[in-house]
Design a protein around this motif. Structure first.
Motif: not given
Lengths: 162, 149
Positions: A18-20, A74-76, A97-100, B55-58
Motif C-alpha cells: 500500500s505504501g502507507n 507516505d510522502v516522507l 524513491i523506491i517506495r514511489e 526497509k521494514k517498519v515496526s
C-alpha cells in the motif's frame, strides 16, 4: 499468540503493497480478524504463514477496490522505518524513491515484485498466494521489472549500482 | 542461444528458479557474448538489489490490542445473535407444534369414525345415512330431494 508472532510479517507486507503505514495497519488488522473467522477452514497440513499472507493479499485487494485504486502514499519515509537513526538523508531519499516507484506500478505487477524481491517468496508460493499460474507470475515479474527499469534507471546509474 | 530465449529465461536465471544446468550454461555464455542482453541482466540484478533494500517498519504498540478488541466485538455480536434466536425460538416453536397436534387430532378422529371421502361423495347421490358431526342426516335431507334417488 498468533497475532504477536505474525504481526510484523503481515504489517510489512501490507505496507509494501500500500505504501502507507496507517492503511497498512488497518489492512493487517482486518486480515487477522478474517483469519480468526476462518480458522475452522485452515488445513493443518498447510503453512500458517502462507495462509495468513494469502488473506493479507486478498484483504489488500478488497481495500484497493474500495478506495478505487488510490491510497495516499507516505510522502516522507515512515518514522517507523527500522534502521539506524544515523542513516543519512541520502539513504532515506533512496527509500522514498523506491517506495514511489513501487506505487507507480499497477497493482498486479507491484504485488509480484513485493512478494518476490522484498518478501522472498518463490514463484510457486507467489502463484498460490495470488491465485494464478506460475507462468503468469513470471510474465508479470518481467513486465514489472521492465517498468521499474524505466523509473529507477537514473537512480541505478547515479548510485553507481549499474 | 537466441536473445529472445535469453530474455524469456532471464527472470528465472536472476531469481534462481526452475532453470536446468544446460540452460544456465547457455545463459552465462550468452551474457558474455551479447552486450544488449548483458545490459538487461545487469539492470535486473541491480533492480533486485535496490528493491530488496526496502526497509521494514515496526508495528505500533497498540496493534495487538486493536486486533483483540475487534475479535472480542465479533464474539459479542455472535452471542447477541444466539440470544435473539433463543428469544424467537422460545416463542414461535410452540405455535407450529400446537397446529400439528390439532391436525393430528382431527385426522385420527376422522378415520376412527370410519367416514371416508368416498362415502361422503357417495352420500351425495344416495339415500345412505351418514353421520355428520354429531347428528345423523340422510343425503335426501341434505339435498332436499323428495322421494329419494
Amino acid at each position: 499468540m498468533l497475532v504477536e508472532r505474525y504481526q510484523d510479517m503481515v504489517v510489512n507486507l501490507a505496507y509494501s503493497l500500500s505504501g502507507n503505514i496507517y492503511e497498512a495497519e488497518d489492512i493487517a488488522q482486518e486480515a487477522f480478524v478474517k483469519a480468526y473467522r476462518r480458522l475452522g477452514s485452515f488445513r493443518e497440513d498447510a503453512k500458517f504463514s502462507t495462509w495468513i499472507y494469502r488473506i493479507t493479499v486478498n484483504t489488500f485487494h478488497d481495500f484497493w477496490r474500495r478506495r478505487k485504486g488510490s491510497v495516499p502514499l507516505d510522502v516522507l519515509p515512515s518514522l517507523r522505518e527500522e534502521g539506524d537513526f544515523r542513516d543519512s538523508l541520502h539513504k532515506k531519499e533512496i527509500q522514498s524513491i523506491i517506495r514511489e516507484a513501487l506505487n507507480k506500478l499497477p497493482l498486479k505487477y507491484r504485488e509480484v515484485v513485493v512478494l518476490r524481491d522484498i518478501e522472498g517468496f518463490e514463484y510457486r508460493e507467489i502463484s498460490r498466494l495470488i491465485g494464478c499460474r506460475i507462468g503468469t507470475v513470471e510474465s508479470r515479474l518481467f513486465r514489472a521489472r521492465n517498468m521499474l527499469k524505466k523509473i529507477l534507471g537514473p537512480l541505478l546509474t547515479k548510485e553507481k549500482i549499474l | 542461444m537466441k536473445c529472445r530465449h535469453f530474455l524469456r529465461l532471464l527472470n528465472r536465471y536472476v531469481d534462481g528458479e526452475f532453470i536446468n544446468e544446460i540452460d544456465k550454461e547457455q545463459m552465462e555464455r550468452h551474457i558474455k557474448q551479447c552486450s544488449a542482453c548483458r545490459s538487461e541482466y545487469d539492470h535486473f540484478v541491480a533492480l533486485k538489489k535496490v528493491v530488496s533494500q526496502k526497509k521494514k517498519v515496526s508495528v505500533s504498540e497498540g496493534f495487538r490490542r486493536e486486533v483483540m478488541k475487534k475479535i472480542s466485538s465479533l464474539e459479542e455480536d455472535a452471542e447477541v445473535r444466539v440470544e435473539q434466536l433463543d428469544y424467537f425460538a422460545r416463542r414461535l416453536i410452540p405455535v407450529p407444534l400446537m397446529i400439528a397436534l390439532a391436525l393430528a387430532f382431527f385426522i385420527v378422529r376422522f378415520y376412527t369414525q370410519k367416514i371416508t371421502l368416498d362415502d361422503y361423495y357417495l352420500s351425495m347421490f344416495s339415500d345412505k345415512e351418514i353421520g355428520i358431526l354429531n347428528g345423523t342426516f340422510s343425503a335426501v335431507d341434505i339435498l332436499g330431494i323428495k322421494g329419494g334417488v
